[in-house]
Write a protein that holds these residues in place. Sequence first.
Motif, PDB file in Angstrom:
ATOM      1  N   MET A  93      22.245 -95.736   9.555  1.00 13.35           N
ATOM      2  CA  MET A  93      23.298 -95.806  10.559  1.00 13.35           C
ATOM      3  C   MET A  93      23.855 -94.400  10.811  1.00 13.35           C
ATOM      4  N   ALA A  94      24.009 -94.064  12.062  1.00 14.81           N
ATOM      5  CA  ALA A  94      24.522 -92.739  12.433  1.00 14.81           C
ATOM      6  C   ALA A  94      26.027 -92.660  12.172  1.00 14.81           C
ATOM      7  N   THR A  95      26.445 -91.498  11.705  1.00 14.84           N
ATOM      8  CA  THR A  95      27.879 -91.287  11.523  1.00 14.84           C
ATOM      9  C   THR A  95      28.524 -91.044  12.883  1.00 14.84           C
ATOM     10  N   ASN A  96      29.839 -91.083  12.914  1.00  6.92           N
ATOM     11  CA  ASN A  96      30.548 -90.824  14.169  1.00  6.92           C
ATOM     12  C   ASN A  96      30.269 -89.423  14.688  1.00  6.92           C
ATOM     13  N   GLY A  97      30.097 -88.461  13.790  1.00 11.29           N
ATOM     14  CA  GLY A  97      29.787 -87.103  14.214  1.00 11.29           C
ATOM     15  C   GLY A  97      28.443 -87.024  14.903  1.00 11.29           C
ATOM     16  N   VAL A  98      27.464 -87.739  14.366  1.00 13.75           N
ATOM     17  CA  VAL A  98      26.142 -87.768  14.979  1.00 13.75           C
ATOM     18  C   VAL A  98      26.213 -88.469  16.331  1.00 13.75           C
ATOM     19  N   ALA A 157      28.686 -88.541  18.360  1.00 15.22           N
ATOM     20  CA  ALA A 157      29.307 -87.612  19.308  1.00 15.22           C
ATOM     21  C   ALA A 157      28.299 -86.587  19.801  1.00 15.22           C
ATOM     22  N   LEU A 158      27.512 -86.047  18.895  1.00 13.82           N
ATOM     23  CA  LEU A 158      26.500 -85.054  19.291  1.00 13.82           C
ATOM     24  C   LEU A 158      25.423 -85.683  20.164  1.00 13.82           C
ATOM     25  N   GLU A 159      25.006 -86.901  19.831  1.00 16.70           N
ATOM     26  CA  GLU A 159      24.007 -87.598  20.646  1.00 16.70           C
ATOM     27  C   GLU A 159      24.546 -87.856  22.048  1.00 16.70           C
ATOM     28  N   ALA A 160      25.797 -88.253  22.131  1.00 16.29           N
ATOM     29  CA  ALA A 160      26.393 -88.528  23.443  1.00 16.29           C
ATOM     30  C   ALA A 160      26.436 -87.265  24.292  1.00 16.29           C
ATOM     31  N   LEU A 161      26.741 -86.132  23.679  1.00 21.67           N
ATOM     32  CA  LEU A 161      26.851 -84.875  24.419  1.00 21.67           C
ATOM     33  C   LEU A 161      25.502 -84.220  24.692  1.00 21.67           C
ATOM     34  N   ALA A 162      24.428 -84.770  24.134  1.00 18.95           N
ATOM     35  CA  ALA A 162      23.095 -84.213  24.379  1.00 18.95           C
ATOM     36  C   ALA A 162      22.660 -84.424  25.825  1.00 18.95           C
ATOM     37  N   ASP A 163      23.187 -85.443  26.470  1.00 17.60           N
ATOM     38  CA  ASP A 163      22.839 -85.699  27.870  1.00 17.60           C
ATOM     39  C   ASP A 163      23.638 -84.750  28.768  1.00 17.60           C
ATOM     40  N   PRO A 164      22.982 -84.000  29.650  1.00 18.54           N
ATOM     41  CA  PRO A 164      23.692 -83.016  30.476  1.00 18.54           C
ATOM     42  C   PRO A 164      24.750 -83.631  31.396  1.00 18.54           C
ATOM     43  N   THR A 165      24.505 -84.819  31.899  1.00 20.77           N
ATOM     44  CA  THR A 165      25.494 -85.449  32.783  1.00 20.77           C
ATOM     45  C   THR A 165      26.720 -85.862  31.995  1.00 20.77           C
ATOM     46  N   ARG A 166      26.500 -86.465  30.830  1.00 14.32           N
ATOM     47  CA  ARG A 166      27.658 -86.836  29.997  1.00 14.32           C
ATOM     48  C   ARG A 166      28.431 -85.604  29.572  1.00 14.32           C
ATOM     49  N   ARG A 167      27.700 -84.533  29.259  1.00  9.39           N
ATOM     50  CA  ARG A 167      28.378 -83.284  28.872  1.00  9.39           C
ATOM     51  C   ARG A 167      29.211 -82.754  30.036  1.00  9.39           C
ATOM     52  N   ALA A 168      28.707 -82.844  31.259  1.00  8.26           N
ATOM     53  CA  ALA A 168      29.473 -82.379  32.428  1.00  8.26           C
ATOM     54  C   ALA A 168      30.732 -83.225  32.620  1.00  8.26           C
ATOM     55  N   ILE A 169      30.618 -84.522  32.420  1.00  8.98           N
ATOM     56  CA  ILE A 169      31.795 -85.398  32.519  1.00  8.98           C
ATOM     57  C   ILE A 169      32.801 -85.018  31.444  1.00  8.98           C
ATOM     58  N   HIS A 181      28.111 -93.628  31.843  1.00  9.79           N
ATOM     59  CA  HIS A 181      28.221 -92.484  30.933  1.00  9.79           C
ATOM     60  C   HIS A 181      29.530 -92.535  30.147  1.00  9.79           C
ATOM     61  N   LEU A 182      30.607 -92.964  30.789  1.00  8.11           N
ATOM     62  CA  LEU A 182      31.890 -93.068  30.094  1.00  8.11           C
ATOM     63  C   LEU A 182      31.827 -94.114  28.983  1.00  8.11           C
ATOM     64  N   LYS A 183      31.050 -95.156  29.189  1.00 10.34           N
ATOM     65  CA  LYS A 183      30.893 -96.179  28.154  1.00 10.34           C
ATOM     66  C   LYS A 183      30.305 -95.563  26.886  1.00 10.34           C
ATOM     67  N   VAL A 184      29.299 -94.709  27.046  1.00  9.49           N
ATOM     68  CA  VAL A 184      28.682 -94.035  25.896  1.00  9.49           C
ATOM     69  C   VAL A 184      29.675 -93.065  25.261  1.00  9.49           C
ATOM     70  N   LEU A 185      30.395 -92.311  26.083  1.00  7.69           N
ATOM     71  CA  LEU A 185      31.379 -91.352  25.559  1.00  7.69           C
ATOM     72  C   LEU A 185      32.511 -92.064  24.827  1.00  7.69           C
TER      73      LEU A 185
END
Length: 105
Positions: free
Chosen positions: A1-6, A8-20, A48-52
Motif C-alpha cells: 500500500m502506498a503511503t500518503n507521501g507516495v 502525493a508524488l504520484e498525483a503530481l506526476a501528471d503534468p495537468t494535475r501539476r498545473a492545476i 483531476h481534482l478528485k485525484v488531488l
Amino acid sequence: MATNGVLALEALADPTRRAIFEALPQAPRSVGELAATVGITSSAVSQHLKVLRAARLVMVRPAGTRRLYSLDPRGLGDARDYLEQFWPSALAAYAAALSDARAEV
C-alpha cells in the motif's frame, strides 16, 4: 500500500494535475476558473481534482453556489516527510562526490 507521501508524488506526476495544483497557491479557485487557467474542460478538471483530493493535496469548501478549491497542507507535509527519509543518504552521497573530486585535483 502506498503511503500518503507516495500518493502525493504520484498525483503530481501528471503534468495537468501539476498545473492545476500550481494554480492554487495564489487564491482558492472554482472548477471553471481552473479550467480557464489550465486550458481543459471543467469535467477534466473535476477528474483531476478528485485525484488531488484523494492525495490530500487540495481541499474544497462551499462558497454560495460554487465550490472553491485550495491547497491542503496535509498532502504537502506527507510528501515532504516521505522525501526527508532520503535526505541523509543524499547528503552523504554529495559529500562523497565532493571528497572524490577534491582527491582527483
